[in-house]
Design a protein around this motif. Sequence first.
Motif, PDB file in Angstrom:
ATOM      1  N   HIS A   1      47.253  48.149  27.482  1.00 50.13           N
ATOM      2  CA  HIS A   1      48.168  48.983  26.587  1.00 50.13           C
ATOM      3  C   HIS A   1      49.341  48.470  25.655  1.00 50.13           C
ATOM      4  CE1 HIS A   1      50.555  48.454  30.409  1.00 50.13           C
ATOM      5  NE2 HIS A   1      51.664  48.728  29.607  1.00 50.13           N
ATOM      6  N   THR A   2      49.507  49.948  25.033  1.00 52.30           N
ATOM      7  CA  THR A   2      50.443  49.811  23.787  1.00 52.30           C
ATOM      8  C   THR A   2      51.286  51.362  23.213  1.00 52.30           C
ATOM      9  OG1 THR A   2      51.708  48.664  21.770  1.00 52.30           O
ATOM     10  CG2 THR A   2      49.245  48.977  21.950  1.00 52.30           C
ATOM     11  N   GLN A   3      51.700  51.194  22.792  1.00 51.29           N
ATOM     12  CA  GLN A   3      52.225  52.358  21.758  1.00 51.29           C
ATOM     13  C   GLN A   3      52.968  52.164  20.394  1.00 51.29           C
ATOM     14  OE1 GLN A   3      54.847  53.500  24.456  1.00 51.29           O
ATOM     15  NE2 GLN A   3      56.686  53.051  23.562  1.00 51.29           N
ATOM     16  N   ALA A   4      52.770  53.240  19.495  1.00 49.77           N
ATOM     17  CA  ALA A   4      52.858  52.996  18.384  1.00 49.77           C
ATOM     18  C   ALA A   4      53.445  55.114  17.707  1.00 49.77           C
ATOM     19  CB  ALA A   4      52.082  52.929  17.653  1.00 49.77           C
ATOM     20  N   LYS A   5      53.709  55.124  16.645  1.00 52.72           N
ATOM     21  CA  LYS A   5      54.461  56.131  16.105  1.00 52.72           C
ATOM     22  C   LYS A   5      53.718  56.963  15.312  1.00 52.72           C
ATOM     23  CE  LYS A   5      58.606  58.169  17.372  1.00 52.72           C
ATOM     24  NZ  LYS A   5      59.007  59.797  17.620  1.00 52.72           N
ATOM     25  N   SER A   6      52.410  56.030  14.769  1.00 56.80           N
ATOM     26  CA  SER A   6      51.726  56.723  13.717  1.00 56.80           C
ATOM     27  C   SER A   6      50.591  56.154  14.538  1.00 56.80           C
ATOM     28  CB  SER A   6      51.734  56.505  12.740  1.00 56.80           C
ATOM     29  OG  SER A   6      51.520  54.903  12.405  1.00 56.80           O
ATOM     30  N   LEU A   7      48.591  56.942  14.431  1.00 58.22           N
ATOM     31  CA  LEU A   7      47.898  56.729  15.014  1.00 58.22           C
ATOM     32  C   LEU A   7      47.199  54.989  14.185  1.00 58.22           C
ATOM     33  CD1 LEU A   7      45.779  59.580  15.139  1.00 58.22           C
ATOM     34  CD2 LEU A   7      46.281  58.412  17.194  1.00 58.22           C
ATOM     35  N   ASP A   8      47.219  55.053  12.409  1.00 58.92           N
ATOM     36  CA  ASP A   8      47.385  53.142  12.134  1.00 58.92           C
ATOM     37  C   ASP A   8      47.990  52.221  13.258  1.00 58.92           C
ATOM     38  OD1 ASP A   8      45.870  55.185   9.772  1.00 58.92           O
ATOM     39  OD2 ASP A   8      47.774  55.025   8.749  1.00 58.92           O
ATOM     40  N   GLU A   9      49.602  52.431  13.356  1.00 58.21           N
ATOM     41  CA  GLU A   9      49.929  51.292  13.637  1.00 58.21           C
ATOM     42  C   GLU A   9      49.517  50.974  15.109  1.00 58.21           C
ATOM     43  OE1 GLU A   9      54.714  49.921  14.640  1.00 58.21           O
ATOM     44  OE2 GLU A   9      53.868  52.392  14.316  1.00 58.21           O
ATOM     45  N   LEU A  10      49.183  52.149  15.712  1.00 60.05           N
ATOM     46  CA  LEU A  10      48.949  52.103  17.347  1.00 60.05           C
ATOM     47  C   LEU A  10      47.075  51.845  16.981  1.00 60.05           C
ATOM     48  CD1 LEU A  10      48.982  53.506  20.311  1.00 60.05           C
ATOM     49  CD2 LEU A  10      47.348  54.766  19.135  1.00 60.05           C
ATOM     50  N   MET A  11      46.200  51.415  16.119  1.00 60.23           N
ATOM     51  CA  MET A  11      45.388  50.973  15.623  1.00 60.23           C
ATOM     52  C   MET A  11      45.615  49.227  15.932  1.00 60.23           C
ATOM     53  SD  MET A  11      43.005  53.166  16.944  1.00 60.23           S
ATOM     54  CE  MET A  11      41.276  52.085  17.046  1.00 60.23           C
ATOM     55  N   GLU A  12      46.488  48.918  15.000  1.00 63.26           N
ATOM     56  CA  GLU A  12      46.653  47.368  14.793  1.00 63.26           C
ATOM     57  C   GLU A  12      47.434  47.278  16.395  1.00 63.26           C
ATOM     58  OE1 GLU A  12      49.421  46.961  11.480  1.00 63.26           O
ATOM     59  OE2 GLU A  12      48.226  48.232  10.131  1.00 63.26           O
ATOM     60  N   ARG A  13      48.452  47.456  17.167  1.00 59.37           N
ATOM     61  CA  ARG A  13      48.929  46.977  17.386  1.00 59.37           C
ATOM     62  C   ARG A  13      47.802  46.895  19.004  1.00 59.37           C
ATOM     63  NH1 ARG A  13      54.785  49.387  18.751  1.00 59.37           N
ATOM     64  NH2 ARG A  13      55.621  48.991  16.639  1.00 59.37           N
ATOM     65  N   VAL A  14      47.274  47.878  18.953  1.00 56.78           N
ATOM     66  CA  VAL A  14      45.885  47.733  20.639  1.00 56.78           C
ATOM     67  C   VAL A  14      45.111  46.595  19.935  1.00 56.78           C
ATOM     68  CG1 VAL A  14      43.937  49.351  19.169  1.00 56.78           C
ATOM     69  CG2 VAL A  14      44.016  48.745  21.661  1.00 56.78           C
ATOM     70  N   LYS A  15      44.454  46.118  18.365  1.00 56.46           N
ATOM     71  CA  LYS A  15      43.630  45.011  18.496  1.00 56.46           C
ATOM     72  C   LYS A  15      44.883  43.627  19.097  1.00 56.46           C
ATOM     73  CE  LYS A  15      41.133  47.530  14.974  1.00 56.46           C
ATOM     74  NZ  LYS A  15      41.007  47.321  13.181  1.00 56.46           N
ATOM     75  N   GLU A  16      45.953  44.182  18.304  1.00 61.12           N
ATOM     76  CA  GLU A  16      47.079  42.568  18.759  1.00 61.12           C
ATOM     77  C   GLU A  16      46.542  42.392  20.388  1.00 61.12           C
ATOM     78  OE1 GLU A  16      51.076  41.278  18.772  1.00 61.12           O
ATOM     79  OE2 GLU A  16      50.583  42.778  17.444  1.00 61.12           O
ATOM     80  N   ALA A  17      47.008  43.493  21.190  1.00 56.28           N
ATOM     81  CA  ALA A  17      47.047  44.063  22.431  1.00 56.28           C
ATOM     82  C   ALA A  17      45.704  42.899  23.047  1.00 56.28           C
ATOM     83  CB  ALA A  17      47.189  45.025  23.115  1.00 56.28           C
TER      84      ALA A  17
END
Length: 69
Positions: free
Chosen positions: A26-42
């Motif tokens: 799991h992960t979190q972010a302030k924006s959906l764009d950032e969230l999508m980048e972070r979930v791919k990395e996770a």
Amino acid sequence: MKFAIVIEKDEDGYYVVKVPSLPGCHTQAKSLDELMERVKEAIELYLEVKKNVEDGEFIGVQVVEVKTG
């Protein structure tokens, strides 16, 4: 590989994503764009760690007692 994800928005305004097929991923972010980048990395990191763990030799499970107070 493709993974289904679950996205929620918490009380602080953060978007939180979970990957149900990868327990603990799991992960979190302030924006959906950032969230999508972070979930791919996770997901990539999760799969990398899982591969490394699978390459190891299982030794066993033990119980450890800790006195408190």
